[in-house]
Design an enzyme around this catalytic site. Structure first.
Site, short mmCIF file in Angstrom:
data_model
loop_
_atom_site.label_atom_id
_atom_site.label_comp_id
_atom_site.label_asym_id
_atom_site.label_seq_id
_atom_site.Cartn_x
_atom_site.Cartn_y
_atom_site.Cartn_z
N MET A 30 0.85 -1.19 0.00
CA MET A 30 0.00 0.00 0.00
C MET A 30 0.89 1.25 0.00
O MET A 30 0.43 2.34 0.33
CB MET A 30 -0.94 -0.01 1.20
CG MET A 30 -1.89 -1.20 1.15
SD MET A 30 -3.44 -0.95 2.00
CE MET A 30 -2.88 -0.79 3.66
N HIS A 34 9.12 1.12 3.14
CA HIS A 34 10.21 1.13 4.11
C HIS A 34 11.05 -0.12 3.89
O HIS A 34 10.77 -0.91 2.97
CB HIS A 34 9.67 1.22 5.53
CG HIS A 34 8.61 0.20 5.84
ND1 HIS A 34 8.89 -1.15 5.89
CD2 HIS A 34 7.28 0.32 6.07
CE1 HIS A 34 7.77 -1.81 6.17
NE2 HIS A 34 6.78 -0.94 6.27
N HIS A 37 9.32 -3.52 3.19
CA HIS A 37 8.87 -3.73 1.81
C HIS A 37 10.07 -4.02 0.90
O HIS A 37 10.00 -4.90 0.04
CB HIS A 37 8.18 -2.46 1.27
CG HIS A 37 6.94 -2.06 2.00
ND1 HIS A 37 6.85 -0.89 2.72
CD2 HIS A 37 5.72 -2.65 2.12
CE1 HIS A 37 5.65 -0.76 3.24
NE2 HIS A 37 4.93 -1.82 2.90
N GLN A 150 5.73 -11.58 7.29
CA GLN A 150 5.23 -12.25 8.50
C GLN A 150 4.56 -11.27 9.45
O GLN A 150 3.73 -11.64 10.27
CB GLN A 150 6.40 -12.94 9.22
CG GLN A 150 5.98 -13.71 10.46
CD GLN A 150 7.14 -13.88 11.42
OE1 GLN A 150 8.25 -14.20 10.99
NE2 GLN A 150 6.89 -13.68 12.69
N GLN A 155 -2.93 -12.15 7.85
CA GLN A 155 -3.13 -11.88 6.42
C GLN A 155 -2.47 -12.97 5.56
O GLN A 155 -3.02 -13.38 4.54
CB GLN A 155 -2.54 -10.52 6.08
CG GLN A 155 -2.54 -10.17 4.62
CD GLN A 155 -2.19 -8.72 4.39
OE1 GLN A 155 -3.04 -7.84 4.53
NE2 GLN A 155 -0.95 -8.44 4.05
N SER A 188 4.34 1.27 7.71
CA SER A 188 4.04 2.58 7.12
C SER A 188 3.35 3.46 8.16
O SER A 188 3.50 4.68 8.16
CB SER A 188 3.14 2.42 5.89
OG SER A 188 3.71 1.49 5.01
P1 AMP Z 1 1.52 -2.98 3.45
O1 AMP Z 1 2.08 -1.94 2.53
O2 AMP Z 1 1.53 -2.59 4.88
O3 AMP Z 1 0.19 -3.51 2.96
O4 AMP Z 1 2.52 -4.21 3.36
C1 AMP Z 1 2.86 -4.79 2.15
C2 AMP Z 1 3.63 -6.07 2.42
O5 AMP Z 1 4.81 -5.76 3.15
C3 AMP Z 1 2.82 -7.08 3.25
O6 AMP Z 1 3.07 -8.39 2.80
C4 AMP Z 1 3.39 -6.85 4.64
O7 AMP Z 1 3.28 -7.98 5.48
C5 AMP Z 1 4.85 -6.57 4.30
N1 AMP Z 1 5.49 -5.85 5.41
C6 AMP Z 1 5.03 -4.75 6.04
N2 AMP Z 1 5.86 -4.40 7.06
C7 AMP Z 1 6.85 -5.32 7.07
C8 AMP Z 1 8.00 -5.53 7.88
N3 AMP Z 1 8.30 -4.73 8.90
N4 AMP Z 1 8.79 -6.59 7.62
C9 AMP Z 1 8.49 -7.44 6.59
N5 AMP Z 1 7.42 -7.29 5.78
C10 AMP Z 1 6.61 -6.25 6.02
#
Ligand code: AMP
Length: 281
Positions: A30, A34, A37, A150, A155, A188
């Site tokens: 989304m 960071h 991602h 993870q 999810q 994020s």
């Molecule tokens: P999001 O943008 O929050 O929807 O996350 C996109 C993907 O990045 C999802 O598969 C999250 O689980 C993964 N993600 C988010 N934060 C982390 C993190 N700190 N470490 C590893 N993967 C992450």
């Protein structure tokens, strides 16, 4: 990096590659990217020959309009970071591209019990929205490998359900949570925390480590003690502090490599909802 905004763009680009289609690794996000991602993107590069990252703040998975509107958007920096990682394609669709006929009253996925506990209980409809967007993205992009973090433990299980349910030919790879030096899971949403808020929030990981060290035996008393600790550290409220044995949540044989035991926390600080977890064997 190629930038595509529509399914037609994607088909045109893939068509131009010819018959020798690459092995596609896909990282859905989304945005407000960071190191967490970017670690997924790096792993995708290692495992596949063509990496697609998507950035789409999915309105269907937000149960609160306020939360959706407050979601950070840093698209120029995101593009810079993805270019630096030599990501091959960014898919940046509009809402109407993903949901041409809207996202209300759409199909219902029979996710089962996991839909209604933990995040599902606090965010009604959230996992239906997650299934809706991932279903659509996988249908458009047709990746070979799907990389997930993870950090969003539940999810991962829901998306594994979706892939099985729709019999999709994609392999899921789960990447361990990437953390700040303090132990705070990168997110994020951390952008919405003050510096002191971030420092205080690091207690979540310390508590999770304690639970793991004690063999995930989380008694009622101890749970209450943890809630108190978090409140004293500056959290406004705690949604859950739980620990589960193998198979309790997903009833599976750990296909995702998520361990046999898990402890999960969701708590609110400075009006920001944080989630984290730890696994053990
Ligand atoms: P999001 O943008 O929050 O929807 O996350 C996109 C993907 O990045 C999802 O598969 C999250 O689980 C993964 N993600 C988010 N934060 C982390 C993190 N700190 N470490 C590893 N993967 C992450």
């Amino acid at each position: 990096m190629v930038l595509c905004k529509t399914k037609t763009d994607i088909l045109t680009y893939i068509g131009s590659i010819g018959y020798d289609l690459p092995k596609i690794g896909f990282v859905p996000t989304m945005g407000a990217l960071h190191e967490g991602h970017l670690t997924l993107v790096r792993e995708a590069k290692r495992l596949s020959s063509f990496v697609i990252c998507s950035i789409f703040v999915n309105p269907a998975q937000f149960n609160e309009e306020k939360d959706y509107k407050a979601y950070p958007i840093t698209i120029e920096n995101d593009i810079f970071l993805l270019e630096k990682e030599r990501c091959d394609m960014l898919f940046l669709p509009s809402i109407s591209e993903i949901y041409p006929t809207g996202f209300h009253n759409r199909q219902h996925y029979p996710i089962g019990n996991i839909e209604n506990v933990l995040e599902g209980a606090y965010r009604p409809g959230h996992f239906q929205g997650v299934c809706l967007v991932i279903d659509r993205l996988l249908d458009i992009l047709k990746p070979n490998i799907l990389l997930l973090g993870q950090k969003d433990y539940q999810q991962c299980l829901v998306i594994q359900f979706l892939v099985n349910y729709k019999n999709m030919p994609v392999e899921i790879k789960v990447i361990p949570t990437v953390r700040e030096a303090s132990g705070l899971a990168m997110s994020s949403r951390n952008l919405r925390l003050s510096i002191t808020g971030r420092e205080k929030a690091a207690i979540i990981y310390r508590v999770l480590q304690d639970i793991k060290q004690n063999g995930f035996q989380l008694t009622e008393d101890w749970q209450q003690h943890i809630r108190k600790q978090l409140i004293e550290a500056g959290f406004e409220s705690i949604d859950y502090v739980v620990s589960y044995p193998s198979g309790f949540l997903d009833n599976s044989e750990d296909r995702l490599g998520l361990g046999k035991k898990v402890a999960l926390i969701a708590a609110n600080i400075e009006g920001v909802r944080l989630i984290d977890n730890i696994i053990g064997y």
